[in-house]
Structures are given as C-alpha cells and as structure tokens.
Design an enzyme around this catalytic site. Structure first.
Site, PDB file in Angstrom:
ATOM      1  CB  SER A   1      -1.167   0.170   1.300  1.00 38.75           C
ATOM      2  OG  SER A   1      -0.176   0.706   1.967  1.00 38.75           O
ATOM      3  CE  LYS A   2      -2.931   6.693   0.862  1.00 39.34           C
ATOM      4  NZ  LYS A   2      -3.750   7.196  -0.490  1.00 39.34           N
ATOM      5  NE  ARG A   3      -1.354   3.570   5.135  1.00 41.22           N
ATOM      6  CZ  ARG A   3      -3.241   3.425   4.078  1.00 41.22           C
ATOM      7  NH1 ARG A   3      -3.226   4.270   3.905  1.00 41.22           N
ATOM      8  NH2 ARG A   3      -3.834   2.774   3.875  1.00 41.22           N
TER       9      ARG A   3
END
Ligand code: GLU
Length: 451
Positions: free
Chosen positions: A224-226
């Site tokens: 994920s973008k995190r």
C-alpha cells in the site's frame, strides 16, 4: 507487426511502485522490440482524477526516464490521449454495439449482454484462465444480508449519468490505439474475460495479454502507499538513482534466468522479454533496493555523480563547486548506498571546525595514551615530505615506531582527531585531500581539546 504497448494510469493518486513497474515493463517491451510506447490517461472518473496526480505521474515517469512516443505533451496519430477527451469515439463504439444488438437499457444504465460460454484468457504470464461470465456474474454477495443474491451478469458500460465504465473505454482505446500487447497488473486478470467479450462483440482480434504478478510488502500483503518504498517521488527525495529504481523494479517480477542482478537500462532493454516474467508474486525488499542503488552509485561516471549528488550536497551546506568535491565524492561512493547518505560521509572534509563524536573519542582514549599518540602523529605528519597516500602512510608508520606502537593502532586516534568520528570515508585519502596544513591544524586542535 509493430509492437504497441501502453501505460494507462488513472490519475487518482501518487505514482506507486506497482504502477511504475507496469510502466517500465511496457516501456522495456516496446523498446526491446523496436515498438511504440504510449501513455494513455484513464481519467473517466472525474471525481477522483486530479491534475496534481497527473503531474506526479508525469514527473515520476520523466524522472525514471520512461519516455513515451505518444501521449500527453508528445501527441501522436491516435489521440487524444486523455479518455476524458474521447467521448465522441466512445459514442461511436456504443452505436456499433447497439446496432449489433449487444446492448440494452436497464434503469437508465446501458448494459452489455455477456455471452453464455467459456471465455479463455491465454495470458503470456499466467497461462490459460477460463470463465463463463454469465454464470460467474449471476450471483453476488450482498453485504447487508450477508448472503449470495441473484445478480445481473451483464456488464454496465454506461452509467445513468452518461459516464462510460472502465471496461468499455479500456477496450475501445486498445482497439483505437492499435495496442498489440497489454502488460498490466494481475489485479486486472479477472477483468480480462469481460474485455475479451467486448473485443469479440466488436469483431476485433484482442491484443496479447500479460498480467504481471502482484508486488507484496515484506509481510506478504498487497503493497500500500503507506509501505516503505511504495511511492516513486520518495525515491527521488531519498537519494535513489533512477537507473537503480528501474533495475530493482525490473527484478520485482522478472529475472534474466542467470545470476545477473545489476542491469543498466540499456541492458534491460536488450534482455527484457515476457518469458522472463515470473508467474509468482514478488516481495518488496527495501534493503535490496538500497543495495541495487549502491551498486549503481559505484558505476556512475564522476561527472554524473557530481551532478546527481549536487542537490544533496547543497542541502547539507557543502559547496558542490569546491575543488575537493569530485575527489570527496569518489571516497563517498563506496560508503554510501544513497545520494542522501553522501554528505554525512564527507562533510568533515569541508567543515571549518571538526565536530567530535563522543563515543568515537572515548573509543580512541581506551587503549592508548591519547595525548602521546596525537603529539607523535602531529610531529610525524609535519615532517612528511611526500603528501601522497604512500607518503602519509610512511609518516604515520614512522610516528608509530617512534613511540613503540604499531601503525594500525594510530589509525583510529588519527581518524577521530582529524575527522571527528570513527566512521566515514577512508582516512588516508581524506588526509591527502585536506592537505598537510589542515591535518596538522586539526591534530593540534584535538590535542589541545583533550589536554
Ligand atoms: N487505468 C487502469 C489502472 O490504472 C489501467 C488498466 C489497464 O492497464 O488496462 O489500473
């Protein structure tokens, strides 16, 4: 047949490593086969598409050096390259399906009648996958009642508000833009039977599909973008080289089937092909990505290294135009994995005053009479008449012999006195670079400090 591939991002967020890898594979495939690489913007979702996101994607691709032959800013014979500007084309294709009896209206929406038969996707990476859309789509899970309910398997291709749906515009554009190979993430594999059904309804031969496996994070779930390493602009900010990021992305799902892991973009262009794409998911490994970067750093030309390190040097207050900068960078490239780590390795060379690391000073005091050692070093170095790596080593050796010690025992105190820390670039080349006067000044300054 000229190969035509496309990267078709939806500008709804950042350029993610998964998307960038898709772009890279399409770019490599086109370049490998002397084909055309197209950038098509899938911005039919007006609520979620933003110009900021578009800019981030364009900047990311440009930074990576993945240039497109047709698309935004470049033009081409198959434009416009923004789906939001292609409504006339979609209307024309809709009319074709209407005329051939494939469509019907349902509560203001327009549905495409899916065929009741097995559709087989012969994927260049994933192999054969067969589905009957009519059967598969006829039931759906209802979150409210937590039960499977009857569903209409026919695909909505136009919403009641007039907006076209992804499956339809994606296929129309692949036809209109004469795309020969669709290389995209495996998350689209389940959409492909729908796309094949549309191709058939248009009476058009579909492109070759190659779905590349997902890129998982270290804990094995979808990245994920995190997650660290997820966003392309952060690589730039963190001091990665675009060639290294391309190299690492290539390895996330492809291998040359030998032991080679470090590739220039030219080598990737020469070697990349679809049979080398793995069918199993890849796992993202930030440390490996850093290692790949360190290997690219080692092979950068001196001029390129200076250009790329410049913003990082400037940010750390080091003048990149300093005459010592190129030599200092040569010392740094073996010790730093990222451009952003370079200043810390060489900052002491450019510092007006040395900053001493306490732990290192304590370490230097441990084994020796530090004052005696520093005095011997200062004397020996003052007397050195050959200011080269060998000449300086000889001077340190002589200083050591003079006080009954081994040369090796003087290196740590010398390093701490001159550079302020037990870590950093190789000591003797740093001494060469600093010059004799500065080294003697630093040794004397340190002697005075430790009293
Ligand atoms: N806009 C789609 C996406 O970003 C592209 C799908 C495709 O490559 O066909 O996932």
């Amino acid at each position: 047949m000229t190969v035509r591939t496309r990267f078709a991002p939806s500008p709804t967020g950042f350029l993610h490593i998964g998307g960038a890898r898709t772009a890279l594979y399409n770019w490599l495939y086109a370049r490998h086969h002397g084909g055309t690489f197209i950038l098509r913007v899938e911005d039919t979702d007006a609520d979620r598409s933003t110009t900021e996101s578009m800019q981030i994607i364009l900047d990311g691709l440009k930074w990576l050096g993945l240039d497109w032959d047709e698309g935004p800013g470049v033009g081409g014979d198959y434009g416009p390259y923004f789906q939001s500007e292609r409504n006339e084309i979609y209307d024309r294709y809709l009319a074709k399906l209407e005329a051939s009896g494939h469509l019907y209206e349902d509560d203001g929406a327009i549905r495409f009648r899916v065929p009741d038969k097995m559709i087989t996707v012969s994927d260049a990476v994933c192999g054969e996958v067969s589905t009957n859309l009519k059967e598969q789509g006829s039931r759906r899970y209802d979150a409210e009642t937590k039960k499977e309910v009857e569903a209409n398997p026919d695909i909505v291709i136009k919403r009641p508000n007039g907006g076209y749906i992804f499956h339809f515009v994606n296929v129309v554009d692949d036809i209109e833009m004469a795309i020969t190979h669709v290389i995209r993430g495996e998350d689209h594999l389940s959409n492909t039977p729908k796309h094949l059904a549309l191709f058939e309804a248009f009476g058009t031969t579909p492109p070759v599909y190659a779905h590349i496996p997902l890129n998982l994070n270290p804990s094995g779930t979808k990245m994920s973008k995190r997650d660290q390493g997820a966003l392309i602009h952060e690589y730039q900010e963190n001091g990665f080289l675009p060639a290294a990021v391309n190299n690492y992305m290539a390895l996330l799902g492809w291998s040359a089937k030998d032991d080679q892991e470090i590739f220039s973009l030219e080598e990737l262009k020469a070697r990349f092909d679809l049979p080398g794409v793995n069918s199993s998911n890849s796992k993202f490994d930030y440390d490996k990505c850093r290692w790949v970067n360190s290997e690219h750093l080692k092979h950068l030309s001196a001029a390129d290294l200076l250009t790329r390190a410049r913003p990082f040097l400037t940010r750390a207050g080091i003048e990149a135009s300093d005459v010592r900068a190129p030599a200092a960078l040569e010392l740094a490239r073996d010790r730093a994995q990222l451009l952003s780590e370079i200043p810390a390795v060489i900052a002491t060379i450019f510092a007006e005053t040395v900053t001493y690391d306490e732990v290192s000073v304590t370490k230097a005091r441990e084994k020796n009479d530090l004052s005696q050692v520093i005095t011997a070093l200062a004397d020996g170095i003052t007397a050195a008449d050959d200011w080269t790596v060998d000449g300086i080593k000889a001077a340190i050796n002589e200083a050591a012999t003079g006080i009954g010690m081994k040369m090796g025992a003087l290196m740590l105190p010398c390093r701490v006195a001159v550079m302020g820390s037990s870590t950093g670039a190789d000591l003797v080349p740093v001494l060469v670079l600093l010059g004799k006067d500065e080294v003697v000044k630093r040794l004397n300054g340190f002697a005075a400090m430790i009293g």
